[in-house]
Each structure stands twice: as C-alpha cells, then as structure tokens.
Design an enzyme around this catalytic site. Structure first.
Site, short mmCIF file in Angstrom:
data_model
loop_
_atom_site.label_atom_id
_atom_site.label_comp_id
_atom_site.label_asym_id
_atom_site.label_seq_id
_atom_site.Cartn_x
_atom_site.Cartn_y
_atom_site.Cartn_z
N CYS A 53 -7.64 -2.40 -4.87
CA CYS A 53 -6.21 -2.10 -4.77
C CYS A 53 -5.42 -3.39 -4.88
CB CYS A 53 -5.88 -1.45 -3.42
SG CYS A 53 -6.10 0.33 -3.40
N CYS A 92 0.86 -1.19 0.00
CA CYS A 92 0.00 0.00 0.00
C CYS A 92 0.89 1.24 0.00
CB CYS A 92 -0.89 0.04 1.24
SG CYS A 92 -1.84 -1.45 1.57
N HIS A 126 1.02 4.90 -1.91
CA HIS A 126 0.36 5.96 -1.15
C HIS A 126 1.23 6.64 -0.09
CE1 HIS A 126 -3.29 5.00 -3.28
NE2 HIS A 126 -3.10 3.73 -3.00
#
Lengths: 103, 108, 164, 265
Positions: free
Chosen positions: D226, D179, D183
C-alpha cells in the site's frame, strides 16, 4: 510431497460433479522474471479423468489456463465410494496422478 | 501498480513541481556541482527518513542522478539531484504539515 | 497415452463425417493440413491449434471449419474481469450429442485456451479459469452432432493476465 | 513520542462506534458482517466471480502448506502450538494484543517469528509465502470468530492505539494519500481495475490470496505494498508504526468475524 491435485467429486445419485484444482505455475512463456529474462513456457497440456475404465473427461490446455488451474464438469453415473482417477502431463514431460473417492 | 487514472478525486501535491521548475540547472555542470547538489538532496531525503516519510520517487531521482554522474553526464546528474531534493523537501513538508492535519480526515 | 478403452468411438464417426464435409466445402490447403489433426484429436494434443494466433485460425486448425452462433450455447463470463490472470468462465448448452467444447480469447497471444472432450454420458457443462491479456471477446465453441456452434461475450480486462 | 494523549480525551470505544456507523451509513445495503469480504461486499459482478472461485479457492495449497508447517515439530521437538494459548487454534481474533511487559503491540506475524526464534529456528520473511501460509492456517481455524481486540487500562496501550490511528489518517507518499483516502473515503470505487476495500473489516480477511500476486500475502506485505503504491518508501515490515496501525484497525473492526484467508483480485 503432497499431491499437486485436489479433487472434489460428489455424486448426487444420478450425476457426479467433479471439481479439480491443480498446483502448477502454468507459465505462458510471455512473462519475464525479475532479471528481465523470459520464463520459459511450462504448462499442463493434458488432464484426464478416468472412471470405471474409461475416460469421462479430457482437457487439452494451452498457456492461457490460469495458474493453479481449476476445472469443473459432471458426468452421468458414478457411485459414492467409487474411484475417479485423475492424471496430468505438462509440456516438460512432468506428470502427476491421483485417485479420488467419489463422495 | 500505478494509480494514474483514479476515479478517486484527490489533490496531488503540486509543491514538488513548483520547486522543480524554480531550479533549472545552468549549462555545463561540473562534478563538483553534482556533488553539492547530490549531498543536499541526500540530506533532505535522510531527513524525510527520520520523519518516516520518504518517497519512492525521491529514491528513484537520486539513483538517476548517480547513474548520470557515473556516465559523466553532470548536467543530467545535477538536474536529477535537484529534482530529488525538491521531492525530498516536499515529503518533509508533507510529514510536518500532517502532524496536525491528519485529524481532519478522522471519522468522529 | 493409456491402454484404457476410451469413450470416444462415437466422436470418431462424427469426425469422419466432419472431415468429409471439409473436402466438399473445399478449404484447399488448410483442409489437407488440418483435417488429420482434427481426426486424431481424440488421441493427440492439438499442438498446432494452440500455436495459432487468431481465434479463426485456431478454430480452423482444430475443427477444419467455422461455427455458427447459437443461443443454445450459454456462455457465462464476467463483464469486467477482476484480474485478467484469473477469469472464471463457464459454458453450458442444451444441444445434444456434444463431443467437445473449446474456449478462446480473441486477443490473447494464442487465442485457443482450452479444449475439452465430452464423451457420451458426460454433461456438456464446463467451468474453468483462464488468463486474458486484455479486453476482448471470449469465444466458446461447442461441437455437437458434428457441427460447430458458438457463443461470444466481451470481457473487459483492466489488469492483463499475461503476468500469470 | 511524548505520552500526552490523556489530555486529548482518547475514547477508543467512541471511535469504534463512529467508525462502524460511518460505514453502515455509507453502505446501507451491506450487512455489517459482510464488510469483511472487502470489495465483494460492494460489487455484484465481482462478488459472482469471487463466489465461483470460492467453490474451490486458489488459496487451498497455501492453506494446506500452513497446516502442515504448523503441525511440524521444530528441531528441538517443540512446535508452534507450544507458543500460543489453546495450542494456537482459533486464536487469530485476539491478535494483535498489547503486551504489558514489553509495553508494545504484538501482532500474530511477530509472535510467530518470536516463537521460531525462541525455539532455535530462523525467522521467516514477513512478506514471504511461509508466513502467509502459517497465518492463513491460523486465520482459518478462527473463521467466524469476531475480532476481540483489547485495549488494557494502560496509557502505553492507548498511545499505541492513538499512534496507529494517526498513521491511518496521515497522508504520505507523492500521491499524498492516507490509508483513509482510499479505504474510508472511497471504498467501492474503482482504482484502475481494483475496487477499493472498506477499512471496516479489512484485516479480518487477512492474509489474502491476490490474483495480482499469484499467491498468498501477509498483512505486512499488504501494508508495505500500500505504501509503495502511493509512492511512499515502505517502512520495514513489523515496524512499530505498522504494528500500531494493525492494533487500531483491528480494534475498530471488533465484533466483525474473521474471514481469512481471503482472496482478492
């Protein structure tokens, strides 16, 4: 069911600004569904705004108008509390109409 | 969405490819060859599942292998099964190494 | 469509003038074919114009002639569309006697996206949201005083809007 | 999972501070409370398109649907309001929370489905339009309220937090992305057409109307998508990993206002 038409019509005294958002798939006829079959075109063709017995704005749309279409325009006149009538018709003959109060 | 052209600079696991090139199927595979290759791939994919780290591409390769076998193309089926196994093993390797490696990315 | 008196009387006169101009410039078959569509456009949905592939053909079908670029037409569109399915595009103009505004995307399967009738008393400003299949020119046509003016801007599309 | 976390000197307060400092330092021109607007906080052209759309946001229909659904009584006469503190209004910022009785993290989506089931109604899909509409309405009633996620003095809560953090930073999928790869390391960069959102404040905008989806999507939908985008097989929605991840990500965004429902490309 709730109306497919959301309206904001705001008078500044001289000019009324109108924004409208309509719930409609606006299927273009170029898209396939999960099964690979073409989703037939389904789109609003005409959207009419009527104030005080006359059309103040008429939209003719093709399939390239976005899903849940939006349009904004403004016209001279229009008083707070007056009615603005909005109606649409699509290529399948479906229609909807609503009357909004100018704010 | 696919992410083939990211401006993001990240290294992609080359392990899967390395494993794949080492396992070229011999000509004229049999149904038995397929069954063996498929079972090995499936077991590795399950192990990755136990580690909560399956890859979509492994599942796709497994499906391709099945499809080829159903058509009687056992060469293709074995090749896809071997690919699936290589991918599954790479995903297991990833899950194992990340048990500690994740900390390197942490903001502290 | 309705029994309401519409506000397009002035437009009609301009249309007739426009139709005359077409015959003079001699667009031949197209003018016979298209001029009536244009003249009737205030009442009728311009089906043919929406079916045209190219922007030029759509404009011809809709108006029966070509437009000249004008810096009085201000077209506002993003440099890069965040998603081709929803591209906010608006236009405003300082031109007077505006009777209609049309939006086209040159590389869409059918270039014409929307036509708006602007009766007297309505401002020549329109904002809407359009689908764009890929990077291309957005063309806006403003019909004012019986003439056509245009503005063009390229919008980059990386996620095409045909999925919409 | 063996609960040996204490030895590692877990310090969520320090984590959250470091997390915030990282983003504030990386984007000195972005006001901290603006991070909740995701990519729009870091790209002028996109911000303008967004602001134009916000004049009459495309998620209005979903929001209205959520409001109607929320107000409508179940067959037994009760409603969602009976399941939540303050009748469910203005409470989004308190989710997820750690439930001491169960020893697990409870997200808003989970709580909504449990509410339905407790009242004899079938649960909604976690990735479907109904759940998106309901959470959109609940987020809307909390707009502007800062995230206020608590980690009680309970080793199981700390463990859940730590598991969420590990999930966030663990690389997965064939693309070998975590992730954080997108991000934390690359927010503001383009991934094809999209501008990656910063992790700081990313859940504050949930649920989100995505033009790409042509509709509103839940946190579950966002997380599972995602995963598949990086070519990982998503876990089942509301798997413990996702709940812990939501717990961690919400906690480190404490203090940032709820901005949901949001809209994204």
């Amino acid at each position: 069911m709730a109306s497919t038409i959301r309206v904001r019509a705001i008078s500044s005294g001289e000019i009324t600004e109108v924004q409208v958002l309509i719930q409609h798939p606006m299927d273009s006829g170029f898209v396939k569904d999960a099964k690979g079959e073409i989703i037939p075109p389904h789109f609003i063709q005409r959207l009419t705004f009527e104030y005080d017995g006359r059309n103040v704005f008429v939209a003719d749309w093709g399939t390239a108008v976005s899903k849940d279409p939006y349009v904004k325009f403004s016209f001279r006149g229009g008083n707070k509390g007056d009615d603005l009538k909005i109606s649409w018709a699509d290529n399948k003959g479906e229609t909807d109409a609503t009357t909004a109060k100018i704010q | 969405m696919n992410m083939t052209q990211p401006t993001v600079r990240i290294s992609i696991l080359s392990l899967a490819l390395a494993l794949m090139s080492a396992t070229s199927a011999p000509a004229a595979s049999s149904k038995t060859d397929f069954n063996i290759a498929y079972a090995a791939a499936e077991a590795a994919h399950k192990e990755a599942g136990r580690l909560r780290n399956q890859w979509t591409v492994t599942a796709e390769a497994l499906a391709n292998a099945k499809r080829a076998a159903d058509k009687g193309d056992f060469d293709g089926a074995v090749a896809s099964a071997k690919e699936a196994e290589a991918l599954a093993k790479a995903s297991i390797f990833q899950a194992t190494s990340e048990k500690e490696a994740w900390k390197n990315l942490e903001i502290r | 469509m309705t029994t309401i008196h519409d506000g397009f009387a002035a437009t009609r006169r301009l249309i007739l003038k426009g139709a005359g101009a077409i015959t003079l410039t001699g667009l031949g078959v197209i003018s016979f074919n298209m001029a009536p569509v244009f003249a009737a456009a205030n009442d009728k949905y311009p089906e043919e114009a929406f079916k045209q592939k190219s922007a030029a053909d759509a404009i011809k079908s809709l108006y029966g002639r070509t437009a000249e670029a004008s810096d009085k037409v201000k077209l506002d569109a993003p440099e890069i569309a965040e998603n081709g399915a929803v591209v906010p595009i608006s236009v405003s103009t300082t031109l007077t006697e505006v009777t209609s505004i049309a939006f086209l995307a040159s590389e869409n399967p059918n270039a014409l996206a929307a036509v708006y009738r602007i009766p007297p008393g309505t401002m020549p400003n329109v904002a809407n949201r359009l689908k764009m299949a890929k990077t291309c020119d957005v063309v806006v046509i403003v019909e004012a005083g019986g003439k056509l003016y245009s503005a063009t801007k390229e919008v980059k599309v990386t996620v095409g809007g045909c999925g919409g | 999972m063996t609960p040996t976390v204490a030895a590692d000197a877990l310090d969520p307060v320090a984590d959250a501070k470091a997390f915030r400092n990282y983003f504030v330092a990386k984007f000195p021109h972005v006001k901290p409370e603006d991070f909740v607007n995701g990519p729009y906080s870091m790209n002028e052209d996109m911000r303008r398109q967004w602001e134009e759309k916000e004049q009459f946001p495309p998620y209005e229909f979903s929001l209205d649907m959520g409001k109607e659904m929320f107000a409508k009584a179940f067959n037994n006469g009760k409603s969602y309001a009976d399941c939540f503190p303050n009748q469910g209004i203005g409470i989004r910022q308190n989710y997820p929370y750690f439930d001491a009785k169960e020893g697990k993290v409870i997200t808003l989506e989970l709580a909504l489905n449990r509410c339905r089931e407790a009242n004899g109604e079938p649960p909604f899909s976690y990735v479907g339009d109904e759940m998106a509409a309901l959470t959109a309405y609940m987020a809307y009633t909390s707009r502007g309220k800062p995230f206020d996620i608590k980690i009680p003095d309970d080793p199981r809560a700390l463990e859940a937090y730590q598991n969420g953090k590990r999930y966030f930073y663990t690389r997965r999928g064939q693309l070998n992305f975590s992730c954080a790869t997108c991000h934390v390391q690359n927010p503001g960069e383009r991934m094809r057409a999209e501008i990656l959102a910063p992790a700081f404040g990313i859940l504050n905008a949930m649920p989100i109307y995505r033009s790409e989806w042509g509709g509103m999507g839940t946190i579950s939908r966002r997380l599972t998508t995602c995963n598949s985008q990086i070519r990982g097989v998503p876990l089942e929605p509301q798997a413990e990993e996702y709940r812990d991840l939501e717990y961690y990500l919400s906690y480190v965004s404490n203090g940032l206002p709820i901005s949901g429902p949001g809209s994204r490309p």
